[in-house]
Write a protein that holds these residues in place. Structure first.
Motif, PDB file in Angstrom:
ATOM      1  N   LEU A  84       0.884  -0.996  -0.027  1.00 40.05           N
ATOM      2  CA  LEU A  84       0.048  -0.151  -0.040  1.00 40.05           C
ATOM      3  C   LEU A  84       0.905   1.240   0.110  1.00 40.05           C
ATOM      4  N   GLY A  85       2.035   1.071   0.415  1.00 41.30           N
ATOM      5  CA  GLY A  85       2.770   2.472   0.527  1.00 41.30           C
ATOM      6  C   GLY A  85       2.766   3.083   1.823  1.00 41.30           C
ATOM      7  N   GLU A  86       3.354   4.133   2.010  1.00 43.87           N
ATOM      8  CA  GLU A  86       3.262   5.143   3.201  1.00 43.87           C
ATOM      9  C   GLU A  86       2.063   6.035   2.890  1.00 43.87           C
ATOM     10  N   PRO A  87       1.250   6.133   4.188  1.00 43.59           N
ATOM     11  CA  PRO A  87       0.214   7.217   3.754  1.00 43.59           C
ATOM     12  C   PRO A  87       0.886   8.565   3.527  1.00 43.59           C
ATOM     13  N   THR A  88       0.015   9.381   3.073  1.00 43.23           N
ATOM     14  CA  THR A  88       0.470  10.861   2.824  1.00 43.23           C
ATOM     15  C   THR A  88       0.020  11.684   4.062  1.00 43.23           C
ATOM     16  N   LEU A  89       0.642  12.738   4.337  1.00 41.39           N
ATOM     17  CA  LEU A  89       0.181  13.485   5.390  1.00 41.39           C
ATOM     18  C   LEU A  89      -1.339  13.882   5.362  1.00 41.39           C
ATOM     19  N   GLN A  90      -1.921  14.200   4.017  1.00 39.74           N
ATOM     20  CA  GLN A  90      -3.204  14.319   3.936  1.00 39.74           C
ATOM     21  C   GLN A  90      -4.027  13.411   4.350  1.00 39.74           C
ATOM     22  N   GLU A  91      -3.610  11.968   4.074  1.00 33.80           N
ATOM     23  CA  GLU A  91      -4.461  10.992   4.421  1.00 33.80           C
ATOM     24  C   GLU A  91      -4.379  10.847   6.187  1.00 33.80           C
ATOM     25  N   VAL A  92      -3.254  11.090   6.537  1.00 33.14           N
ATOM     26  CA  VAL A  92      -2.956  10.683   8.109  1.00 33.14           C
ATOM     27  C   VAL A  92      -3.980  12.049   8.971  1.00 33.14           C
ATOM     28  N   ILE A  93      -3.835  13.241   8.326  1.00 31.76           N
ATOM     29  CA  ILE A  93      -4.428  14.336   8.912  1.00 31.76           C
ATOM     30  C   ILE A  93      -6.044  14.166   9.012  1.00 31.76           C
ATOM     31  N   LYS A  94      -6.524  13.633   7.641  1.00 37.06           N
ATOM     32  CA  LYS A  94      -8.026  13.269   7.509  1.00 37.06           C
ATOM     33  C   LYS A  94      -8.559  12.099   8.431  1.00 37.06           C
ATOM     34  N   LEU A  95      -7.606  11.206   8.631  1.00 36.16           N
ATOM     35  CA  LEU A  95      -7.719  10.029   9.750  1.00 36.16           C
ATOM     36  C   LEU A  95      -7.778  10.616  11.090  1.00 36.16           C
ATOM     37  N   ARG A  96      -6.919  11.488  11.512  1.00 39.03           N
ATOM     38  CA  ARG A  96      -6.935  12.068  12.941  1.00 39.03           C
ATOM     39  C   ARG A  96      -8.066  13.039  13.128  1.00 39.03           C
ATOM     40  N   ILE A  97      -8.676  13.576  11.965  1.00 35.25           N
ATOM     41  CA  ILE A  97      -9.706  14.284  12.024  1.00 35.25           C
ATOM     42  C   ILE A  97     -11.066  13.665  12.525  1.00 35.25           C
ATOM     43  N   TYR A  98     -11.265  12.349  11.640  1.00 34.23           N
ATOM     44  CA  TYR A  98     -12.401  11.673  12.003  1.00 34.23           C
ATOM     45  C   TYR A  98     -12.090  10.973  13.307  1.00 34.23           C
ATOM     46  N   GLU A  99     -11.112  10.420  13.670  1.00 32.28           N
ATOM     47  CA  GLU A  99     -10.548   9.782  14.859  1.00 32.28           C
ATOM     48  C   GLU A  99     -11.011  10.688  16.179  1.00 32.28           C
ATOM     49  N   MET A 100     -10.573  12.007  15.983  1.00 34.57           N
ATOM     50  CA  MET A 100     -10.737  12.940  17.106  1.00 34.57           C
ATOM     51  C   MET A 100     -12.167  13.651  17.065  1.00 34.57           C
ATOM     52  N   VAL A 143      -3.820  27.961  12.885  1.00 40.74           N
ATOM     53  CA  VAL A 143      -3.988  28.220  11.401  1.00 40.74           C
ATOM     54  C   VAL A 143      -5.235  28.856  10.873  1.00 40.74           C
ATOM     55  N   SER A 144      -5.394  29.254   9.819  1.00 40.80           N
ATOM     56  CA  SER A 144      -6.584  29.687   9.131  1.00 40.80           C
ATOM     57  C   SER A 144      -7.320  28.377   8.785  1.00 40.80           C
ATOM     58  N   PRO A 145      -8.847  28.373   8.538  1.00 39.64           N
ATOM     59  CA  PRO A 145      -9.499  27.198   7.934  1.00 39.64           C
ATOM     60  C   PRO A 145      -9.035  27.146   6.572  1.00 39.64           C
ATOM     61  N   SER A 146      -8.644  28.087   5.719  1.00 42.79           N
ATOM     62  CA  SER A 146      -8.175  28.053   4.646  1.00 42.79           C
ATOM     63  C   SER A 146      -6.898  27.379   4.553  1.00 42.79           C
ATOM     64  N   ARG A 147      -6.000  27.511   5.343  1.00 47.77           N
ATOM     65  CA  ARG A 147      -4.745  26.953   5.384  1.00 47.77           C
ATOM     66  C   ARG A 147      -4.877  25.301   5.638  1.00 47.77           C
ATOM     67  N   VAL A 148      -5.821  25.088   6.554  1.00 51.62           N
ATOM     68  CA  VAL A 148      -5.954  23.529   6.832  1.00 51.62           C
ATOM     69  C   VAL A 148      -6.410  22.916   5.647  1.00 51.62           C
ATOM     70  N   SER A 149      -7.401  23.700   5.004  1.00 52.82           N
ATOM     71  CA  SER A 149      -7.820  23.164   3.536  1.00 52.82           C
ATOM     72  C   SER A 149      -6.854  22.970   2.494  1.00 52.82           C
ATOM     73  N   GLU A 150      -5.764  23.764   2.442  1.00 57.22           N
ATOM     74  CA  GLU A 150      -4.530  23.668   1.624  1.00 57.22           C
ATOM     75  C   GLU A 150      -3.864  22.347   1.803  1.00 57.22           C
ATOM     76  N   TYR A 151      -3.809  22.344   3.271  1.00 50.28           N
ATOM     77  CA  TYR A 151      -2.920  21.008   3.898  1.00 50.28           C
ATOM     78  C   TYR A 151      -3.673  19.732   3.416  1.00 50.28           C
ATOM     79  N   LEU A 152      -4.925  19.780   3.478  1.00 56.73           N
ATOM     80  CA  LEU A 152      -5.850  18.559   2.955  1.00 56.73           C
ATOM     81  C   LEU A 152      -5.871  18.155   1.617  1.00 56.73           C
ATOM     82  N   THR A 153      -5.574  19.248   1.112  1.00 54.27           N
ATOM     83  CA  THR A 153      -5.607  19.089  -0.743  1.00 54.27           C
ATOM     84  C   THR A 153      -4.393  19.005  -1.162  1.00 54.27           C
ATOM     85  N   GLY A 154      -3.313  19.245  -0.409  1.00 51.76           N
ATOM     86  CA  GLY A 154      -1.894  19.090  -1.047  1.00 51.76           C
ATOM     87  C   GLY A 154      -1.361  20.091  -1.603  1.00 51.76           C
ATOM     88  N   LYS A 155      -2.100  21.446  -1.581  1.00 48.83           N
ATOM     89  CA  LYS A 155      -1.944  22.596  -2.166  1.00 48.83           C
ATOM     90  C   LYS A 155      -0.776  23.315  -1.623  1.00 48.83           C
TER      91      LYS A 155
END
Length: 121
Positions: free
Chosen positions: A55-71, A84-96
């Motif tokens: 499966l390979g190593e998970p990306t940061l975006q995948e791990v953050i999304k998992l933690r968001i769900y778990e928490m 950080v701003s909500p828009s910055r979080v969105s950029e992290y989650l989309t890989g931008k």
């Protein structure tokens, strides 16, 4: 067969391992033919699986999304937690955008994510 070369051989080996499992337990001597065959086939199946089905190593975006769900968080709550701003979080989650070093440290600490995943090491 020293190495599994194709999916047909892989399927045969998996089926054979399943047949051997009930015949071998912790008290089976290591020189028992079933035990030897099971160990060899298991290693070959594992090698083939690692090479073709990893499966390979998970990306940061995948791990953050998992933690968001778990928490039980959403992007707004996460942005407040990280400072950080909500828009910055969105950029992290989309890989931008990648987090800065200081934000990466906060992500690692607050979300309990390995620094190697956060830093992409």
């Amino acid at each position: 067969m020293a190495k599994i070369e194709n999916e047909k051989q892989y399927n045969w080996a998996v089926n054979r391992v399943e047949q051997l499992l009930p015949l071998v337990n912790d008290s089976t001597p290591s020189d028992d033919p079933n035990s030897i065959e099971l160990e060899l086939l298991s290693n070959m199946v594992a090698d083939y699986s690692d090479e073709h089905f990893a499966l390979g190593e998970p990306t940061l975006q995948e791990v953050i999304k998992l933690r968001i769900y778990e928490m039980g968080l959403n992007q707004i709550k996460l942005s407040k937690l990280l400072g950080v701003s909500p828009s910055r979080v969105s950029e992290y989650l989309t890989g931008k955008s990648e987090p800065t070093l200081s934000t990466a440290r906060i992500i690692s600490q607050k979300l309990n994510i390995s620094a190697s995943v956060v830093l992409g090491c």
